[in-house]
Structure formats: C-alpha cells, structure tokens
Design a protein around this motif. Sequence first.
Motif, short mmCIF file in Angstrom:
data_model
loop_
_atom_site.label_atom_id
_atom_site.label_comp_id
_atom_site.label_asym_id
_atom_site.label_seq_id
_atom_site.Cartn_x
_atom_site.Cartn_y
_atom_site.Cartn_z
N ASN A 68 3.55 14.05 4.50
CA ASN A 68 4.37 12.86 4.70
C ASN A 68 3.86 11.74 3.81
N MET A 69 4.73 11.18 3.00
CA MET A 69 4.39 10.08 2.11
C MET A 69 5.14 8.82 2.55
N TYR A 70 4.45 7.69 2.47
CA TYR A 70 5.07 6.43 2.87
C TYR A 70 4.49 5.28 2.07
N MET A 71 5.24 4.19 2.04
CA MET A 71 4.76 2.95 1.44
C MET A 71 4.89 1.84 2.47
N TYR A 72 4.08 0.81 2.29
CA TYR A 72 4.16 -0.29 3.25
C TYR A 72 3.82 -1.60 2.56
N PHE A 73 4.36 -2.67 3.14
CA PHE A 73 4.22 -4.00 2.58
C PHE A 73 3.95 -4.99 3.72
N GLY B 100 0.82 -1.21 0.00
CA GLY B 100 0.00 0.00 0.00
C GLY B 100 0.85 1.25 0.00
N ILE B 101 0.18 2.37 -0.20
CA ILE B 101 0.84 3.67 -0.18
C ILE B 101 -0.05 4.62 0.60
N GLY B 102 0.59 5.53 1.35
CA GLY B 102 -0.18 6.44 2.19
C GLY B 102 0.34 7.86 2.13
N HIS B 103 -0.59 8.79 2.38
CA HIS B 103 -0.25 10.21 2.46
C HIS B 103 -0.85 10.76 3.74
N GLN B 104 -0.01 11.47 4.49
CA GLN B 104 -0.46 12.09 5.74
C GLN B 104 -0.21 13.59 5.68
N TYR B 105 -1.28 14.35 5.82
CA TYR B 105 -1.17 15.81 5.88
C TYR B 105 -1.36 16.24 7.33
N LEU B 106 -0.40 17.00 7.86
CA LEU B 106 -0.47 17.52 9.22
C LEU B 106 -0.42 19.03 9.19
N ASN B 107 -1.34 19.65 9.91
CA ASN B 107 -1.36 21.10 10.08
C ASN B 107 -1.24 21.35 11.59
N LEU B 108 -0.10 21.88 12.02
CA LEU B 108 0.22 22.00 13.44
C LEU B 108 0.30 23.45 13.86
#
Length: 732
Positions: free
Chosen positions: A454-459, A427-435
């Motif tokens: 933040n972009m990430y991939m996972y297996f 899979g692939i994920g995108h995380q948007y953070l507003n701090l």
Amino acid sequence: MMKIKNIELLGLLALVVLCIASGNRAIAQDIKKIGITRDTSYAHTPGIVAASDSLGMTADSLGVQADSIPAVTYSKKELKRMYRDSVWAYKDSVLRNTPRILHTYVFDDTTKYKRMFLWNADTWFNKPVSISPDTTFHDWFSEQPHQKYDAGATWLGVSGSAMLYNNWFLRPQMKEFPFFEYYLPYSYTPETLPFYNTKTPYTELAYWGTLFANKKMEESNIRFLHTQNFTPSFNVNFLYQRYGSAGMLESERTDNRTLAITGNYLGKRYVAQGGYLFNRIKRDENGGISDPSMVLDTLVDAKIIPITLKDANNTLKRNTFFLTHSYGIPFKFLQKADTLEVNDDKELGDGTMAYIGHSFDASIYSKKYNDNISATDSIARAFYHNKFYINPTTSADSMRVFKLENRFFINMQPWAKDAIISTISGGIGHQYLNLYGFRQQFFLEGNSNEKQNNMYMYFGAGGKFRRYFSWDGIGVFNFSGYYQNDFSIDGKVKFSSYPKGMRQGMHLTGKLHISQQRPNYFFNNIYTNHYVWNNNFEKTTQTRIEGKIEIPDWKMEAFVGYAMLKNNTYFDSLSIIRQNPESMSILTAYLKKDFKLWKFHFDNKILFQVSSDEDVVPLPELALDLRYYFQFWLVKDVLNVQMGANAIYTSDYYAQGYSPALGVFYNQKTEKIGNTPYIDAFINMQWKRASIFVKYLNAAQGWPDSDYFSAFRYIRSQKILKLGIHWPFYVK
C-alpha cells in the motif's frame, strides 16, 4: 632517608590533577611512574612517602622530601590506583558542578526546565504533543481504563479482558488487525506511548488487586516504570504492566501483559523516539453465563453459575519495533547578518527551518483460538449455532499479520515556530502487509499468505499565535494497493484565554474528521471452524465533528461530538460481519465536573448518547460515574484521606455480546441490561508521594436488584475487598 610531609603529598597529587586537566599527558605520565617498589625495612607512618622510579630517581628530585622521618615507598600498582582515584575524583567534582541543560528546539523553556515532562510521539511529522503526568490519588484512584478515561464500558467483567468504551468517540481503532482493538485501552501504541525527559531518575511501583481474596477469584494488576536521562538529551524508559484475574466465573482466567522498552533523544537538531513494544493476552473463554436467572433471581457463589464453554481459550500477541526521527536544517543564508549572532537554540527554534525525517514500524500481530466441544454438549454447540466447518469437535483457528511500514517526510518552517503558518509538511509512505488466515483451498494447495503493498502520500500544515490560538491539519491519500483511493482528512483548532483568576486558563478545541476506507481484509475474508464469509464490502465513509471546552481551575470538561456514518460494518446476532448501506448518525455529549462544599467533594462524569440505528450501533443513552466523598487531613501535610462511594450506572439497553472464536463484540436483541447502580465503598489516601486505596466492590449487591452485568451474559465482580497502591520514587 628523605621524608615528606602531608601537605607536600597533597601538592604532588594536585600536580597530577592539574597535568590531567590541562591535557599535559607527558608530565602526568612521568609523575605516574614514580615509585615501583615498597621498602618494608621502614615502619609505615601514615602520610609519609618516599618513592623512586625505575631509573633510581627519587621524589627528592622534585624537592618534596625531608631528612628526619623514615619514608614508605609505594608499589607501581598502588600508585596507579592513587592516580586513577585522583582522576575519578576530578571528573566527579566537575560533573557534579556542571549544569545539565537540555538544548532542543522541540520544547519551549517553560517545558524543558521542568523536573520531568512527558509527551506522545507524532509518527507523521515528528511533532511531539505534551501530556500531563498522573501524579496524585485523584489520578490513580481508578486503575481500570473505563473508569479512568470514560463513564463505563461494555466489557467482560474481568481485569484485562476485551472492552468497548461507552463513549463511541473514545473507541480506538487498529486498521491492520481489528481483533486487537478491544485490548488497546490496557496497552499502548507508538502514538499513545508516553516518552519522558527527567532531571533525576524516576520510578513507579503499583499494585491493584484483591490481595485477600480466594485464590480462585484473585485479581492482580501491577505496574513498574523506570525512566532516567543519561544526558540532558538522552532518556531510556522501561515499562511493565499486567492486568489479570482468575475471574468470578469458571474458565475466565485472564492475563494481559505489556512490556515497553523505549528511548528518546532531544538534540539541538536531531530528535528521535523509538523502542520495542510487546503485548500478550491469554484468556480462558467461557462464552458467558448460560442461564442468566442464576444471577438475577438468586444470590449464589459465582463459581457455581453454569457457563457456556468449558474448554476454550484465546491467545493474542503483538510485537512492535518502531522509530520516528528527524533532523533540523536552519536556512542561515536567508537570515540577516545581525541575527546570526544569536545562540543555536534561538536560531533553530525561531528561524526558517526544514526538518527531514523518517518513521519506521515493524509489527507482528497474531490471534489463536482453541476449543473442544463434545458432540453431546448441546449448550456449547448451540452457542456457535451448530456451525463446525473444519472439525466437528475441535477448533484451532489462527490469524496473523506482519506489517512493515516506512514514512519519509519533510516539515518546512517558513518563518517561525509560533507564526500563524508555522509548518507546511509533506510525506510519502509505503506499507507492506503479509496476512495469514486459513482458506478452504489450503486443503489442496497448501498454506499461503496474502501480500499487500500500500502506497500513500500525506500533507499537513499548522500554526499558532502565542498561547492563545493554534491549528493543524493533515490529509492522507492512498494511491495504490489494497486501500487504493482511501483518504482521510483531520483538522484541529484550539482557542485559549486566561481571564483574571484563572491561572490555567480556558481552552476550546474543535476537531473535524472525514474519511473513506475499505474494510479490513479479515472483514472481507474469513474461514474458521465456526465462521466463514467471503465479502466484497463497499468503502465505509465517516464524518465527525467534535468540540471540547476545558476549564482546569473549575475542574470542568465538556465535550460534544456528532458523527455521520455510511456503509459501516458490524457483527449481527449470529456474530457474522455485516455492512449497513444506510446513513446513520451518532450524537454524544459528555460532562466532567467536580464540585466542593466544605470538605465534601462531588466528582461527576455524565455521558449522554443517541444512536439513530440501535440495530447497528447500540449505545446506552445515559452513563454515569459518580464519586462522592469526604476529604480531610488525617496528619497535616502528610496523610490526606478521602472516604466515600463510587457509583457506576447505565440506562438499560441491548448491550453487546462477545464471540470468543472471533474475539469481537456482536449485537443482540435478546436481553436488555443496565438500570442498576454498581457501587464501591472506598477509602482513598495520599501519604506523601504514595497513593493508597481500599475498596469494597459491589457494596450494594442485590439492591435494587442483581442486574450487575457488564455485557450480555457477562458479570462484574461480586462483593469483594480490593487494595491498591501507587508509589512514585524520584530524587529531588
């Protein structure tokens, strides 16, 4: 005048029902039109009907009237009501006699045919994990999380207040907003929230508190749960719970509330879990006792013990909308012709499959701290080391995070769901953070937020062999954003055996965790009225190895965990964030074993821990939670009773203190606490479905001394009577 008999009327209504059931709407509508006026010239005789339609046609044209008895005509409205009632009667009879069977590939037959089953959602690949429900007076005797799941904790002594489990391996983490970690034991996340599937509606009502206590010290914890399935596949769940108390000391009123409205759908191909999760904590902060001798050397009313802060409070909030769903696609073209005759359940559950899914999480976290400290209040000012960076007497600090995270994944099942290699996933994920956190330049430039993408991939992969062996693993790699080059690897393996006489079997589980992670944004940047720092910490590394054996028939569970840490962060004696550049280790061993001798029961939780650097991670070497009681039937098969005592003990150590302004626990080397048992006497009862207890808290207060601190300068309850009741309702 034509007349009709009762049996003929029933025949007419049956004809209407048959027309509806067969789908012949034209005939049904013609029959529905019969009779639009009521002839009042005839006396009403029950069961005798005469009718005419708008064309003057009478019911005699259907051959259902006789000549000898005066008839009653019905209006169009009355016949319409009769028609509607007959339709509902038909539908009701069909629904009541139609089996409501769950058809889904997610759970096997041993699970999905249960009256009720529970699971936790997996937000990575949507692979639900079954859990066992709490049902008896054993499960609900302890309402506080540190007694229910661990052998004690470092906490502020008030129900719903900040807490650190004694068992380091049980401490939850929230990477995006770490200030909420200390309250997660009372609440849920999308990963820990239970989802239900139940054949009949199920409701829980619960209350635990000091109902007869002085209002200034009253504790009140409540729980309400209702869940029901509208179809075998679709369930809706409503949960509300509240932990709170006025506290033993002045200015420590706590109100911790959780609301969860969720739903789940277990279809043949489509599976989804989602909902809304709300958590709010409001707490008056007192900074703890200013003079510990008032507890150790005297026996006084807790409300007159001097405290550190007189006008301070915290409010934390969390709002989360979440959804995890996937759709299964069978690869029929890879199957042999003779296998295509099997039903959908077998085809989807056992064949070659692909599951395409999506996970969504939108959350807002916030923390607001306020205090008023006069220029003459030397005790309160010293508590914050005379640091006032924004205002010399008043604090109004706030921090906030908005998170929007999406994951898209595919889960391949190459052969069957019970194969040694049953899933290969990615899979692939995108995380948007507003701090938001105040910065000094805001005085000149105005407020602004920190934004992270933040972009990430996972297996992942997993498999099983019947009920004897299973394994799974997942790896995550961040390739851009604030957490660039962070990674984590988690693996799990489980062996099960079922020796003769052990109906529930023996289960050995091993886990491995390896990670490298950049510290949270707020650990690097903070500007509040009492604390300021600007760091650029190195990535922390962590390696954990865990092993657990469970033998339910013997009521035994044993756990061993070993962790290696480097560059881990902690808060020093000034409550300032620090990083430990040296490697350190933590060893934890836990044993839960219940013994029985005739009607005497001895339930034991024993925790042993060693930290190689107590200045960084202080832990009690020994923690005990012992519940010894005599159990008997007061009314056979109706009322089961336990009478005994529950003792909590920790060896003495430098337990952590608490900083209200930051809302975190910090290390201290001023005073050791512990080495004194905290004993509750109790009567615990199972009355049919209801679990009821009466406890006399701190029954041995003052023996052998009065060291009943729960954290540095925070105390547990003094002697007080507590009542609890948990009552589930369901239809058999």
